[in-house]
Design a protein around this motif. Structure first.
Motif, PDB file in Angstrom:
ATOM      1  N   MET A 307      24.232 -17.471 -20.860  1.00 28.42           N
ATOM      2  CA  MET A 307      24.587 -18.853 -21.072  1.00 28.42           C
ATOM      3  C   MET A 307      24.242 -19.322 -19.628  1.00 28.42           C
ATOM      4  O   MET A 307      23.747 -20.474 -19.179  1.00 28.42           O
ATOM      5  N   LYS A 308      24.980 -18.566 -18.496  1.00 30.63           N
ATOM      6  CA  LYS A 308      24.922 -18.953 -17.017  1.00 30.63           C
ATOM      7  C   LYS A 308      23.453 -18.922 -16.667  1.00 30.63           C
ATOM      8  O   LYS A 308      23.076 -19.843 -15.703  1.00 30.63           O
ATOM      9  N   ASP A 309      22.834 -18.008 -17.028  1.00 31.06           N
ATOM     10  CA  ASP A 309      21.402 -17.739 -16.758  1.00 31.06           C
ATOM     11  C   ASP A 309      20.535 -18.894 -17.125  1.00 31.06           C
ATOM     12  O   ASP A 309      19.340 -19.303 -16.428  1.00 31.06           O
ATOM     13  N   VAL A 310      20.923 -19.446 -18.258  1.00 32.54           N
ATOM     14  CA  VAL A 310      19.838 -20.336 -18.906  1.00 32.54           C
ATOM     15  C   VAL A 310      20.511 -21.635 -18.676  1.00 32.54           C
ATOM     16  O   VAL A 310      19.884 -22.759 -18.193  1.00 32.54           O
ATOM     17  N   PHE A 311      21.941 -21.825 -18.802  1.00 33.54           N
ATOM     18  CA  PHE A 311      22.291 -23.293 -18.952  1.00 33.54           C
ATOM     19  C   PHE A 311      22.894 -23.453 -17.621  1.00 33.54           C
ATOM     20  O   PHE A 311      24.156 -23.383 -17.217  1.00 33.54           O
ATOM     21  N   ASN A 312      22.079 -23.783 -16.560  1.00 30.66           N
ATOM     22  CA  ASN A 312      22.707 -24.107 -15.185  1.00 30.66           C
ATOM     23  C   ASN A 312      21.877 -25.194 -14.509  1.00 30.66           C
ATOM     24  O   ASN A 312      20.981 -25.723 -15.160  1.00 30.66           O
ATOM     25  N   GLY A 313      22.341 -25.606 -13.456  1.00 31.56           N
ATOM     26  CA  GLY A 313      22.066 -26.749 -12.710  1.00 31.56           C
ATOM     27  C   GLY A 313      20.439 -26.895 -12.668  1.00 31.56           C
ATOM     28  O   GLY A 313      19.496 -27.788 -12.669  1.00 31.56           O
ATOM     29  N   VAL A 314      19.952 -25.726 -12.053  1.00 23.53           N
ATOM     30  CA  VAL A 314      18.375 -25.587 -11.865  1.00 23.53           C
ATOM     31  C   VAL A 314      17.803 -25.694 -12.975  1.00 23.53           C
ATOM     32  O   VAL A 314      16.609 -26.568 -13.237  1.00 23.53           O
ATOM     33  N   SER A 315      17.918 -25.096 -13.916  1.00 22.44           N
ATOM     34  CA  SER A 315      17.414 -25.142 -15.444  1.00 22.44           C
ATOM     35  C   SER A 315      17.238 -26.613 -16.001  1.00 22.44           C
ATOM     36  O   SER A 315      16.308 -27.284 -16.296  1.00 22.44           O
ATOM     37  N   VAL A 316      18.677 -27.039 -15.940  1.00 24.81           N
ATOM     38  CA  VAL A 316      18.696 -28.270 -16.678  1.00 24.81           C
ATOM     39  C   VAL A 316      17.907 -29.482 -15.870  1.00 24.81           C
ATOM     40  O   VAL A 316      17.251 -30.468 -16.333  1.00 24.81           O
ATOM     41  N   LYS A 317      17.947 -29.326 -14.331  1.00 29.51           N
ATOM     42  CA  LYS A 317      17.273 -30.276 -13.712  1.00 29.51           C
ATOM     43  C   LYS A 317      15.557 -30.168 -13.982  1.00 29.51           C
ATOM     44  O   LYS A 317      15.035 -31.293 -13.962  1.00 29.51           O
ATOM     45  N   SER A 318      15.338 -28.937 -14.272  1.00 25.72           N
ATOM     46  CA  SER A 318      13.858 -28.975 -14.340  1.00 25.72           C
ATOM     47  C   SER A 318      13.498 -29.210 -15.696  1.00 25.72           C
ATOM     48  O   SER A 318      12.256 -30.098 -16.192  1.00 25.72           O
ATOM     49  N   TRP A 319      14.369 -29.379 -16.601  1.00 24.49           N
ATOM     50  CA  TRP A 319      14.292 -30.067 -18.080  1.00 24.49           C
ATOM     51  C   TRP A 319      14.243 -31.377 -18.214  1.00 24.49           C
ATOM     52  O   TRP A 319      13.591 -31.965 -18.923  1.00 24.49           O
ATOM     53  N   VAL A 335      26.693 -32.227 -22.931  1.00 23.14           N
ATOM     54  CA  VAL A 335      26.407 -31.272 -23.584  1.00 23.14           C
ATOM     55  C   VAL A 335      27.647 -30.181 -24.053  1.00 23.14           C
ATOM     56  O   VAL A 335      27.807 -29.783 -25.202  1.00 23.14           O
ATOM     57  N   ARG A 336      28.315 -29.862 -23.007  1.00 21.22           N
ATOM     58  CA  ARG A 336      29.664 -29.339 -23.144  1.00 21.22           C
ATOM     59  C   ARG A 336      30.415 -29.830 -24.203  1.00 21.22           C
ATOM     60  O   ARG A 336      31.135 -29.281 -24.981  1.00 21.22           O
ATOM     61  N   GLU A 337      30.653 -31.112 -24.026  1.00 19.98           N
ATOM     62  CA  GLU A 337      31.720 -32.022 -24.763  1.00 19.98           C
ATOM     63  C   GLU A 337      31.064 -32.012 -26.320  1.00 19.98           C
ATOM     64  O   GLU A 337      31.898 -32.091 -27.055  1.00 19.98           O
ATOM     65  N   GLN A 338      29.871 -31.985 -26.250  1.00 21.91           N
ATOM     66  CA  GLN A 338      29.318 -32.162 -27.841  1.00 21.91           C
ATOM     67  C   GLN A 338      29.463 -30.765 -28.434  1.00 21.91           C
ATOM     68  O   GLN A 338      29.343 -30.732 -29.718  1.00 21.91           O
ATOM     69  N   HIS A 339      29.305 -29.802 -27.624  1.00 20.47           N
ATOM     70  CA  HIS A 339      29.289 -28.350 -28.378  1.00 20.47           C
ATOM     71  C   HIS A 339      30.588 -27.398 -28.168  1.00 20.47           C
ATOM     72  O   HIS A 339      30.422 -26.187 -28.482  1.00 20.47           O
ATOM     73  N   GLY A 340      31.761 -27.851 -27.885  1.00 19.13           N
ATOM     74  CA  GLY A 340      32.730 -27.428 -27.688  1.00 19.13           C
ATOM     75  C   GLY A 340      32.892 -26.465 -26.163  1.00 19.13           C
ATOM     76  O   GLY A 340      33.599 -25.264 -26.641  1.00 19.13           O
ATOM     77  N   GLY A 341      32.717 -26.877 -25.152  1.00 22.90           N
ATOM     78  CA  GLY A 341      32.768 -26.375 -23.777  1.00 22.90           C
ATOM     79  C   GLY A 341      31.421 -25.159 -23.948  1.00 22.90           C
ATOM     80  O   GLY A 341      30.639 -25.061 -24.651  1.00 22.90           O
ATOM     81  N   ASP A 342      31.999 -24.318 -22.843  1.00 21.00           N
ATOM     82  CA  ASP A 342      30.996 -23.430 -22.441  1.00 21.00           C
ATOM     83  C   ASP A 342      30.727 -22.305 -23.609  1.00 21.00           C
ATOM     84  O   ASP A 342      29.704 -21.806 -24.035  1.00 21.00           O
ATOM     85  N   GLU A 343      31.976 -22.170 -24.397  1.00 22.77           N
ATOM     86  CA  GLU A 343      31.858 -20.873 -25.472  1.00 22.77           C
ATOM     87  C   GLU A 343      30.805 -21.647 -26.418  1.00 22.77           C
ATOM     88  O   GLU A 343      30.354 -20.814 -27.025  1.00 22.77           O
ATOM     89  N   GLY A 344      31.124 -22.787 -26.771  1.00 20.84           N
ATOM     90  CA  GLY A 344      30.261 -23.358 -27.736  1.00 20.84           C
ATOM     91  C   GLY A 344      28.715 -23.502 -27.652  1.00 20.84           C
ATOM     92  O   GLY A 344      27.751 -23.176 -28.226  1.00 20.84           O
ATOM     93  N   VAL A 345      28.281 -23.818 -26.031  1.00 21.62           N
ATOM     94  CA  VAL A 345      27.099 -23.783 -25.449  1.00 21.62           C
ATOM     95  C   VAL A 345      26.454 -22.591 -25.640  1.00 21.62           C
ATOM     96  O   VAL A 345      25.206 -22.045 -26.146  1.00 21.62           O
ATOM     97  N   SER A 346      27.322 -21.317 -25.418  1.00 20.63           N
ATOM     98  CA  SER A 346      26.905 -20.010 -25.486  1.00 20.63           C
ATOM     99  C   SER A 346      26.665 -19.628 -26.849  1.00 20.63           C
ATOM    100  O   SER A 346      25.617 -18.938 -27.161  1.00 20.63           O
ATOM    101  N   THR A 347      27.516 -20.203 -27.978  1.00 27.21           N
ATOM    102  CA  THR A 347      27.228 -19.735 -29.248  1.00 27.21           C
ATOM    103  C   THR A 347      26.029 -20.529 -29.729  1.00 27.21           C
ATOM    104  O   THR A 347      25.045 -19.816 -30.604  1.00 27.21           O
ATOM    105  N   LEU A 348      25.702 -21.601 -29.423  1.00 25.20           N
ATOM    106  CA  LEU A 348      24.403 -22.322 -29.731  1.00 25.20           C
ATOM    107  C   LEU A 348      23.235 -21.722 -29.212  1.00 25.20           C
ATOM    108  O   LEU A 348      22.082 -21.559 -29.817  1.00 25.20           O
ATOM    109  N   LEU A 349      23.157 -21.124 -27.918  1.00 21.60           N
ATOM    110  CA  LEU A 349      22.090 -20.223 -27.171  1.00 21.60           C
ATOM    111  C   LEU A 349      21.847 -19.145 -28.012  1.00 21.60           C
ATOM    112  O   LEU A 349      20.652 -18.855 -28.361  1.00 21.60           O
TER     113      LEU A 349
END
Length: 372
Positions: A307-319, A335-349
């Motif tokens: 998740m950290k390798d994909v969902f990070n400032g550099v990647s999001v900035k490029s998107w 995004v964290r708020e909508q998906h339950g924090g980092d754990e939720g973002v990790s699950t989505l990924l």
């Protein structure tokens, strides 16, 4: 445990080693005094064939109510109270469940009554003011479980450390807190703090141990009854094995003795040794019911890493295009708020893939109406 904690006093010879009768006399004199302060008091079983002692160790817990009148905590009797009770002149205090060191003066002629007048005088001549001391260590335990564990691990001299060396040779950690599974970069997993269970796993007879050892050789022979002991692949240094002070002579003698056994065992290749360690570690997890916990820990770690390798400032900035870093942070927080924090973002990924995560980032960007 171990002597010379009070080395700052005047001279290194201020704390002479005690002949066995002197040690026993000191223990019998101070034991009832410490029992007047704590409900539970014990001295670890001494190593067999010791010729002298560097200090006297007491393990204690549950201070008595009367002793706590001047106490500084629920666990500890005050250091001054202990100092006064045992007649110490100096001390190094330690609060909580740990060891405090006390320097108790040796009265003039005290050793003479035990037949060691010459030794006492010889020791006094080694220090400028002629003052010599006993080092008395008081280790305060938080509860009976800790008291039992530390008593077990510190009895029979360096036996606990030698057992720890056997454990380290199969990739496990054994100390006064029990048996642990090391798996860097992950945290250690507690396998068991019950030494009966631990001994059973290693194949050590507690019946034999509880019967006592008359010689060091009996201790060494008992250690080698472990089903995991193999002199041909026995390491005494390297990864997972801490350096031991030279004065740990029983430990050093064991290491030297094992070295002499190697010719009697079949040599193994490095790959065979590695397989044995991996097999023992896997068996430990299964035996103590920790396999699922470790596997879950590894899965979660890998998921967070991805998740950290994909969902990070550099990647999001490029998107979302070129924006201020504060804008990037606002999108990521949304995004964290909508998906339950980092754990939720990790699950989505994990469940939907990187493409869907990128889509959610762009949706959050549009919702926030950040200007390009």
């Amino acid at each position: 445990m171990g002597g010379s904690a009070l080395h700052f006093l005047q001279h290194e010879h201020a704390f002479p080693r005690m002949p066995i009768p002197v040690y026993r006399n000191l223990k019998s004199r101070l034991y009832p005094v410490i029992q007047g302060l704590y409900s539970h008091v014990i001295v670890p079983i001494e190593a067999p064939e010791k010729k002298d002692y560097g200090d006297l160790d007491f393990l204690v817990y549950s201070p008595k109510t009367d002793a706590l009148r001047h106490g500084d905590a629920k666990i500890n009797v005050s250091h001054d109270s202990v100092k006064d009770a045992i007649g110490a002149r100096h001390f190094i205090p330690a609060d909580g469940n740990r060891t405090s060191n006390f320097a108790v003066p040796v009265s003039k002629g005290e050793w003479a009554t035990l037949g060691y007048e010459d030794e006492e005088e010889a020791n006094r001549k080694k220090v400028e003011d002629g003052e010599i001391y006993y080092q008395v260590d008081v280790h305060v335990c938080a509860d009976k479980a800790e008291w039992d564990r530390i008593f077990f691990f510190n009895s029979y001299g360096d036996l606990g450390m030698i057992m720890g060396l056997v454990a380290a040779n199969i990739g496990l950690h054994l100390g006064s807190k029990g048996l642990q599974y090391s798996h860097p970069p992950h945290r250690r997993i507690d396998l068991s703090d019950n030494f009966e269970e631990i001994a059973e796993f290693f194949g050590w007879s507690m019946e034999t141990r509880n019967a006592g050892f008359a010689t060091r050789q009996q201790v060494f022979d008992w250690v080698t009854t472990s089903r995991f002991f193999d002199a041909s692949r026995f390491r005494t240094q390297g990864e997972g094995i801490r350096k031991v002070k030279p004065q740990r002579t029983m430990y050093s003698d064991f290491v030297e003795w094992v070295g002499g056994l190697r010719d009697t065992f079949t040599s193994l290749t490095d790959e065979e040794k590695k397989q044995i360690v991996e097999s023992a570690r896997a068996e430990a997890l299964e035996h103590f019911g920790k396999r699922e916990e470790v596997e879950s820990m590894v899965r979660n770690f890998e998921a967070r890493k991805r998740m950290k390798d994909v969902f990070n400032g550099v990647s999001v900035k490029s998107w979302i295009g070129a924006h201020q870093w504060q804008d990037v942070k606002s999108v990521m927080d949304r995004v964290r708020e909508q998906h339950g924090g980092d754990e939720g973002v990790s699950t989505l990924l994990d469940t939907e893939g990187e493409g869907i995560l990128q889509q959610r980032v762009l949706e959050a960007f549009r919702e926030l109406k950040i200007d390009k």
